[in-house]
Design a protein around this motif. Structure first.
Motif, PDB file in Angstrom:
ATOM      1  N   SER A   1       0.943  -1.185  -0.040  1.00 30.26           N
ATOM      2  CA  SER A   1      -0.088   0.053   0.006  1.00 30.26           C
ATOM      3  C   SER A   1       0.893   1.380   0.123  1.00 30.26           C
ATOM      4  CB  SER A   1      -0.957  -0.081   1.268  1.00 30.26           C
ATOM      5  OG  SER A   1      -2.033  -0.951   0.959  1.00 30.26           O
TER       6      SER A   1
ATOM      7  N   GLN B   1      -4.537  -3.711   2.790  1.00 25.95           N
ATOM      8  CA  GLN B   1      -4.019  -4.378   1.692  1.00 25.95           C
ATOM      9  C   GLN B   1      -4.143  -3.710   0.447  1.00 25.95           C
ATOM     10  OE1 GLN B   1      -5.944  -8.241   2.422  1.00 25.95           O
ATOM     11  NE2 GLN B   1      -4.322  -8.803   3.711  1.00 25.95           N
ATOM     12  N   GLY B   2      -3.116  -3.764  -0.222  1.00 24.56           N
ATOM     13  CA  GLY B   2      -3.223  -3.032  -1.781  1.00 24.56           C
ATOM     14  C   GLY B   2      -4.117  -1.833  -1.949  1.00 24.56           C
ATOM     15  N   SER B   3      -4.005  -0.991  -0.954  1.00 22.79           N
ATOM     16  CA  SER B   3      -4.803   0.340  -1.284  1.00 22.79           C
ATOM     17  C   SER B   3      -3.759   1.639  -1.267  1.00 22.79           C
ATOM     18  CB  SER B   3      -5.433   0.232  -0.092  1.00 22.79           C
ATOM     19  OG  SER B   3      -6.395  -0.692   0.088  1.00 22.79           O
TER      20      SER B   3
ATOM     21  N   VAL C   1     -11.211  -3.293   7.719  1.00 24.33           N
ATOM     22  CA  VAL C   1     -10.397  -4.035   6.939  1.00 24.33           C
ATOM     23  C   VAL C   1     -10.553  -3.362   5.528  1.00 24.33           C
ATOM     24  CG1 VAL C   1     -10.020  -6.176   5.411  1.00 24.33           C
ATOM     25  CG2 VAL C   1     -10.572  -6.244   7.824  1.00 24.33           C
TER      26      VAL C   1
ATOM     27  N   ARG D   1      -9.273  -3.140   1.462  1.00 23.26           N
ATOM     28  CA  ARG D   1      -8.593  -3.685   0.371  1.00 23.26           C
ATOM     29  C   ARG D   1      -8.944  -3.146  -1.052  1.00 23.26           C
ATOM     30  NH1 ARG D   1     -10.356  -9.783   2.743  1.00 23.26           N
ATOM     31  NH2 ARG D   1      -9.023 -10.117   4.208  1.00 23.26           N
ATOM     32  N   ASN D   2      -7.872  -3.200  -1.867  1.00 22.74           N
ATOM     33  CA  ASN D   2      -8.142  -2.787  -3.194  1.00 22.74           C
ATOM     34  C   ASN D   2      -8.758  -1.332  -3.335  1.00 22.74           C
ATOM     35  OD1 ASN D   2      -7.306  -3.644  -6.033  1.00 22.74           O
ATOM     36  ND2 ASN D   2      -9.547  -3.959  -6.144  1.00 22.74           N
TER      37      ASN D   2
ATOM     38  N   THR E   1     -15.671  -2.515   6.802  1.00 27.63           N
ATOM     39  CA  THR E   1     -14.889  -3.301   5.467  1.00 27.63           C
ATOM     40  C   THR E   1     -15.179  -2.605   4.224  1.00 27.63           C
ATOM     41  OG1 THR E   1     -16.735  -4.991   5.115  1.00 27.63           O
ATOM     42  CG2 THR E   1     -15.130  -5.556   6.667  1.00 27.63           C
TER      43      THR E   1
ATOM     44  N   GLY F   1     -13.901  -3.401   0.258  1.00 24.38           N
ATOM     45  CA  GLY F   1     -13.109  -4.497  -0.500  1.00 24.38           C
ATOM     46  C   GLY F   1     -13.208  -5.972   0.029  1.00 24.38           C
TER      47      GLY F   1
END
Length: 405
Positions: A329, A344-346, A359, A361-362, A376, A378
């Protein structure tokens, strides 16, 4: 340029950036944050300044406040030497209408050229991520005697519908045709599955530019665009040449990032360009001290990790407080990740707060977004699509301060 021909830089920064929504809801596209601490406009300005092009006008129009503020607070040049980087808003100098296109923007701002009286004018786009030494392009332009030299980069022929495509003659330089976003153009002689795409960077002999702009202004059928109007006009007159960006070099480049250029016009390309930064051998190296990318991101305390905080394959800017887990990230200054949270992946912009146990993600989260504890993003694609902007490739984007539900 000291001891050489005089060059005025004009940076076109007036586009709306609709395809990058919601990041452009409240700001011009060139003002969008990139790589943690930079703005997109910092890349073109750094390339020009590193090449000793030190008198630069930035033409703005839409939602330009944050862009104007960034330029005036960051890009302060030596007034003693007559150098400057200055934002120039649309002023309706030629009548009660805003810019009708990039060529019209320069035509309405010809006073800048008349006042400076440069030998050459570098007209560059404001929203690409790359390193380039314009001196090499200028050297070719001067030697060729062309009216305009356009920078081109090889791209896959399958991607040609996204670009202006340049077709050259047998010498590989003289531009014979310019095709605007063609569906099925011919490939290159030495690479049939590739074409030369225009990067939106042009070097003009001043006389050729001024005359072309006047001719274009008199054409009622013109779209008044640099790539769609001025370049085809000079191509028909035999005055246009190609500069092969891939053949150029900048000091300090690596084998991995030589020739890197990305048009970050969509959420997917913007996201992918960030992922290019965090590999073990980055496709684009932010740490080249011989050709630096300049910016100013304010005063922040150092980044801090507590006992449960960890980050891997990531860029963590100053002022971040990491109590949770961050992987693959890019975090801008002031981001807080609370205990038990997972990112994650952000791409997180300034002052984003990820609550305890949340959480993400993306995702791309614009500044001041608050993710509540346990929320949450992603994790549930159907829910995300109902609540947020989701790109073609599944990148979830939230605008500045947008509420997370």
């Amino acid at each position: 340029m000291r001891g050489g021909p005089s060059v005025l830089g004009i940076v076109l920064a007036g586009g709306e950036g609709k395809r990058l929504m919601p990041l452009t809801t409240d700001r011009a596209k060139p003002a969008v944050t990139f790589g943690g601490t930079y703005r997109l406009i910092d890349f073109v300005l750094s390339n020009l300044v590193n090449a000793d092009i030190l008198r630069i006008c930035v033409l703005t129009q839409y939602k330009s406040h944050s862009l104007d503020r960034h330029i005036t607070t960051t890009w302060r040049m030596s007034s003693l030497l007559g150098n400057y980087v200055t934002p120039v808003p649309a002023q309706q100098r030629l009548g009660p209408h805003w810019y009708q296109g990039s060529a019209d923007a320069i035509h309405q701002s010809l006073n800048l050229i008349h006042d400076e009286r440069p030998d050459y004018v570098a007209v560059f786009g404001a929203d690409h991520v790359y390193r380039m030494d314009p001196r090499q392009m200028l050297r070719q332009h001067v030697e060729s005697g062309a009216g305009v030299t356009v920078a081109g980069i090889r791209v896959a022929r399958a991607e040609s519908s996204s670009f202006g495509v340049i077709m050259t003659g047998s010498d590989g330089r003289t531009v014979e045709r310019f095709l605007e976003k063609p569906a099925d153009p011919p490939g290159l002689p030495d690479a049939p599955e590739c074409v030369f795409a225009s990067m939106g960077n042009y070097l003009f002999t001043t006389k050729a530019l001024v005359e072309a702009l006047h001719r274009d202004a008199e054409d009622e059928d013109s779209v008044h665009d640099m790539g769609g109007s001025i370049l085809p006009q000079l191509t028909e007159r035999g005055e246009a040449q190609l500069y092969d960006f891939g053949a150029g070099h900048v000091p300090g480049e690596t084998r991995t990032d030589q020739g890197y250029w990305r048009d970050v016009g969509t959420l997917d390309t913007y996201y992918d360009a960030h992922m290019d930064l965090i590999a073990e051998r980055p496709a684009f190296n932010l740490y080249n001290r011989q050709w630096p990318i300049y910016t100013h991101s304010g005063q922040h305390s150092p980044a801090r990790f507590n006992a449960s905080g960890m980050a891997s394959e990531s860029i963590i800017s100053a002022g971040c407080l990491i109590r949770g887990q961050v992987t693959r990230s890019v975090l801008s200054p002031g981001v807080v990740v609370d205990p038990g949270a997972v990112v994650q992946g952000s791409v997180l912009h300034d002052n984003v707060h990820i609550g305890r146990g949340a959480v993400v993600r993306n995702a791309v989260l614009d500044k001041n977004v608050e993710v509540p504890p346990g929320a949450t993003i992603g994790v549930n694609p159907e829910r995300d699509a109902d609540l947020y902007t989701v790109s073609k490739n599944g990148v979830i984007a939230l605008g500045k301060g947008q509420r997370v539900r």
